[in-house]
Motif scaffolding. Sequence first.
Motif, PDB file in Angstrom:
ATOM      1  N   ASP A   1      -4.018   7.176  -2.359  1.00  0.00           N
ATOM      2  CA  ASP A   1      -3.303   5.953  -1.976  1.00  0.00           C
ATOM      3  C   ASP A   1      -3.701   4.836  -2.936  1.00  0.00           C
ATOM      4  O   ASP A   1      -4.632   5.006  -3.730  1.00  0.00           O
ATOM      5  CB  ASP A   1      -3.585   5.560  -0.496  1.00  0.00           C
ATOM      6  N   PHE A   2      -2.987   3.737  -2.881  1.00  0.00           N
ATOM      7  CA  PHE A   2      -3.323   2.608  -3.756  1.00  0.00           C
ATOM      8  C   PHE A   2      -2.632   1.343  -3.263  1.00  0.00           C
ATOM      9  O   PHE A   2      -1.722   1.403  -2.439  1.00  0.00           O
ATOM     10  CB  PHE A   2      -2.955   2.883  -5.226  1.00  0.00           C
ATOM     11  N   LYS A   3      -3.094   0.221  -3.817  1.00  0.00           N
ATOM     12  CA  LYS A   3      -2.577  -1.101  -3.433  1.00  0.00           C
ATOM     13  C   LYS A   3      -1.983  -1.792  -4.654  1.00  0.00           C
ATOM     14  O   LYS A   3      -2.596  -1.779  -5.722  1.00  0.00           O
ATOM     15  CB  LYS A   3      -3.736  -1.930  -2.861  1.00  0.00           C
TER      16      LYS A   3
ATOM     17  N   ARG B   1       0.887   5.385   0.163  1.00  0.00           N
ATOM     18  CA  ARG B   1       0.009   6.477   0.612  1.00  0.00           C
ATOM     19  C   ARG B   1       0.689   7.838   0.486  1.00  0.00           C
ATOM     20  O   ARG B   1       1.816   8.006   0.969  1.00  0.00           O
ATOM     21  CB  ARG B   1      -0.357   6.287   2.091  1.00  0.00           C
TER      22      ARG B   1
ATOM     23  N   ASP C   1     -10.994   0.222  -8.005  1.00  0.00           N
ATOM     24  CA  ASP C   1     -11.166  -0.744  -6.908  1.00  0.00           C
ATOM     25  C   ASP C   1      -9.973  -0.701  -5.952  1.00  0.00           C
ATOM     26  O   ASP C   1     -10.116  -1.027  -4.773  1.00  0.00           O
ATOM     27  CB  ASP C   1     -11.236  -2.185  -7.456  1.00  0.00           C
ATOM     28  N   THR C   2      -8.808  -0.416  -6.485  1.00  0.00           N
ATOM     29  CA  THR C   2      -7.571  -0.580  -5.704  1.00  0.00           C
ATOM     30  C   THR C   2      -6.827   0.729  -5.425  1.00  0.00           C
ATOM     31  O   THR C   2      -5.726   0.696  -4.874  1.00  0.00           O
ATOM     32  CB  THR C   2      -6.606  -1.549  -6.432  1.00  0.00           C
ATOM     33  N   CYS C   3      -7.427   1.844  -5.859  1.00  0.00           N
ATOM     34  CA  CYS C   3      -6.801   3.154  -5.631  1.00  0.00           C
ATOM     35  C   CYS C   3      -7.830   4.097  -5.028  1.00  0.00           C
ATOM     36  O   CYS C   3      -9.034   3.930  -5.268  1.00  0.00           O
ATOM     37  CB  CYS C   3      -6.373   3.806  -6.947  1.00  0.00           C
ATOM     38  N   ARG C   4      -7.371   5.089  -4.297  1.00  0.00           N
ATOM     39  CA  ARG C   4      -8.259   6.220  -3.981  1.00  0.00           C
ATOM     40  C   ARG C   4      -7.918   7.349  -4.943  1.00  0.00           C
ATOM     41  O   ARG C   4      -6.775   7.818  -4.960  1.00  0.00           O
ATOM     42  CB  ARG C   4      -8.095   6.679  -2.519  1.00  0.00           C
TER      43      ARG C   4
ATOM     44  N   ILE D   1       0.857  -1.188   0.000  1.00  0.00           N
ATOM     45  CA  ILE D   1       0.000   0.000   0.000  1.00  0.00           C
ATOM     46  C   ILE D   1       0.889   1.232   0.000  1.00  0.00           C
ATOM     47  O   ILE D   1       1.840   1.317   0.787  1.00  0.00           O
ATOM     48  CB  ILE D   1      -0.967  -0.025   1.199  1.00  0.00           C
TER      49      ILE D   1
ATOM     50  N   ARG E   1     -17.931   1.311  -0.728  1.00  0.00           N
ATOM     51  CA  ARG E   1     -17.652   0.918   0.662  1.00  0.00           C
ATOM     52  C   ARG E   1     -18.499   1.725   1.643  1.00  0.00           C
ATOM     53  O   ARG E   1     -18.976   1.206   2.642  1.00  0.00           O
ATOM     54  CB  ARG E   1     -16.173   1.152   1.005  1.00  0.00           C
TER      55      ARG E   1
ATOM     56  N   ALA F   1      -5.896   8.625   4.525  1.00  0.00           N
ATOM     57  CA  ALA F   1      -7.299   8.264   4.271  1.00  0.00           C
ATOM     58  C   ALA F   1      -7.498   6.850   4.794  1.00  0.00           C
ATOM     59  O   ALA F   1      -6.539   6.188   5.200  1.00  0.00           O
ATOM     60  CB  ALA F   1      -7.615   8.339   2.771  1.00  0.00           C
ATOM     61  N   GLY F   2      -8.741   6.401   4.778  1.00  0.00           N
ATOM     62  CA  GLY F   2      -9.054   5.007   5.090  1.00  0.00           C
ATOM     63  C   GLY F   2      -8.460   4.526   6.401  1.00  0.00           C
ATOM     64  O   GLY F   2      -8.531   5.209   7.423  1.00  0.00           O
ATOM     65  N   SER F   3      -7.850   3.338   6.339  1.00  0.00           N
ATOM     66  CA  SER F   3      -7.385   2.687   7.582  1.00  0.00           C
ATOM     67  C   SER F   3      -6.262   3.470   8.252  1.00  0.00           C
ATOM     68  O   SER F   3      -6.123   3.433   9.473  1.00  0.00           O
ATOM     69  CB  SER F   3      -6.963   1.241   7.306  1.00  0.00           C
TER      70      SER F   3
HETATM   71  P1  TMP Z   1      -7.043   1.168   3.408  1.00  0.00           P
HETATM   72  O1  TMP Z   1      -6.994   2.624   3.747  1.00  0.00           O
HETATM   73  O2  TMP Z   1      -8.392   0.549   3.612  1.00  0.00           O
HETATM   74  O3  TMP Z   1      -5.945   0.395   4.112  1.00  0.00           O
HETATM   75  O4  TMP Z   1      -6.755   1.043   1.847  1.00  0.00           O
HETATM   76  C1  TMP Z   1      -5.588   1.566   1.278  1.00  0.00           C
HETATM   77  C2  TMP Z   1      -5.640   1.441  -0.250  1.00  0.00           C
HETATM   78  O5  TMP Z   1      -5.586   0.091  -0.639  1.00  0.00           O
HETATM   79  C3  TMP Z   1      -6.921   2.001  -0.866  1.00  0.00           C
HETATM   80  O6  TMP Z   1      -6.562   2.690  -2.056  1.00  0.00           O
HETATM   81  C4  TMP Z   1      -7.749   0.801  -1.197  1.00  0.00           C
HETATM   82  C5  TMP Z   1      -6.727  -0.283  -1.413  1.00  0.00           C
HETATM   83  N1  TMP Z   1      -7.184  -1.584  -0.932  1.00  0.00           N
HETATM   84  C6  TMP Z   1      -7.311  -2.642  -1.820  1.00  0.00           C
HETATM   85  O7  TMP Z   1      -7.078  -2.492  -3.016  1.00  0.00           O
HETATM   86  N2  TMP Z   1      -7.688  -3.851  -1.342  1.00  0.00           N
HETATM   87  C7  TMP Z   1      -7.949  -4.070  -0.032  1.00  0.00           C
HETATM   88  O8  TMP Z   1      -8.299  -5.200   0.350  1.00  0.00           O
HETATM   89  C8  TMP Z   1      -7.807  -2.963   0.879  1.00  0.00           C
HETATM   90  C9  TMP Z   1      -8.102  -3.150   2.346  1.00  0.00           C
HETATM   91  C10 TMP Z   1      -7.418  -1.760   0.372  1.00  0.00           C
END
Ligand code: TMP
Length: 236
Positions: free
Chosen positions: A175-177, A94, A197-200, A92, A216, A98-100
């Motif tokens: 952020d992104f994964k 950042r 799905d995988t980025c903000r 991840i 979400r 944001a988020g978690s």
């Molecule tokens: P988070 O703030 O929930 O930890 O997410 C960080 C970033 O990762 C966000 O851009 C969404 C992405 N993400 C995924 O692609 N798959 C996941 O299972 C999770 C929890 C986050």
Amino acid sequence: MEKTVQLYEGKAKKVFATTDPAYYIVDYKDDATAFNGLKKGTIQGKGEINNRVTNHLMGLLEKNGVPTHLVRELSPRETLVKKVAIVPLEVIVRNIAAGSLAKRLGLEEGTKLGRTVLEFCYKNDELGDPMVNDYHILAMGWATEAELKLISDYSLKINQVLSDYLAEAGIELIDFKLEFGKTDDGTIVLADEISPDTCRFWDIKTHEKLDKDRFRRDLGGVEDAYKEILRRLLGE
Ligand code: TMP
């Protein structure tokens, strides 16, 4: 190249073997989940958008020296990719809290971080993808020291290339994964997807959310947000 057997069905994609053992075909679904599968739904048209956005961004990364699993788009939902063994880590990246992270550190969402933050999670649904550090990764043998260094360097480079490119389209990369894979000859390449799905993705001016957080958090306008990202990046 023809699909043969289905090897795996994930939450958002299916992966098929092909007639050539060096390649797989990924097939993107409209299914959406959140909170480790607790929330389920459908986002109409998401599979096509995520396929096209991922391939567009992976093509850009390839041009900028980041190797990826991408071979070629086969259809609106299907892409031919190199066969890789997925490194069992979610990386991840950042730029803005944001988020978690915002929750964990008590930061207001939108707070700019003093520098880019990298986090690693162990890919394991049963355990809820727990966050781990370099020591855990090396102790468990999920990657070698050299692989971890390469994965970290690629992740920061990807952040640079994507942030600059998206800014031109009026999108802030919050952020992104990422996920990486290893080809049979041991080369580390970017795998999985890079999509709403995988980025903000936030609108750079209004900070409107243009990503899966709309699903979400039940914000509405989910499909329109995905379409807007496709429009801004591919002009359609
Ligand atoms: P988070 O703030 O929930 O930890 O997410 C960080 C970033 O990762 C966000 O851009 C969404 C992405 N993400 C995924 O692609 N798959 C996941 O299972 C999770 C929890 C986050």
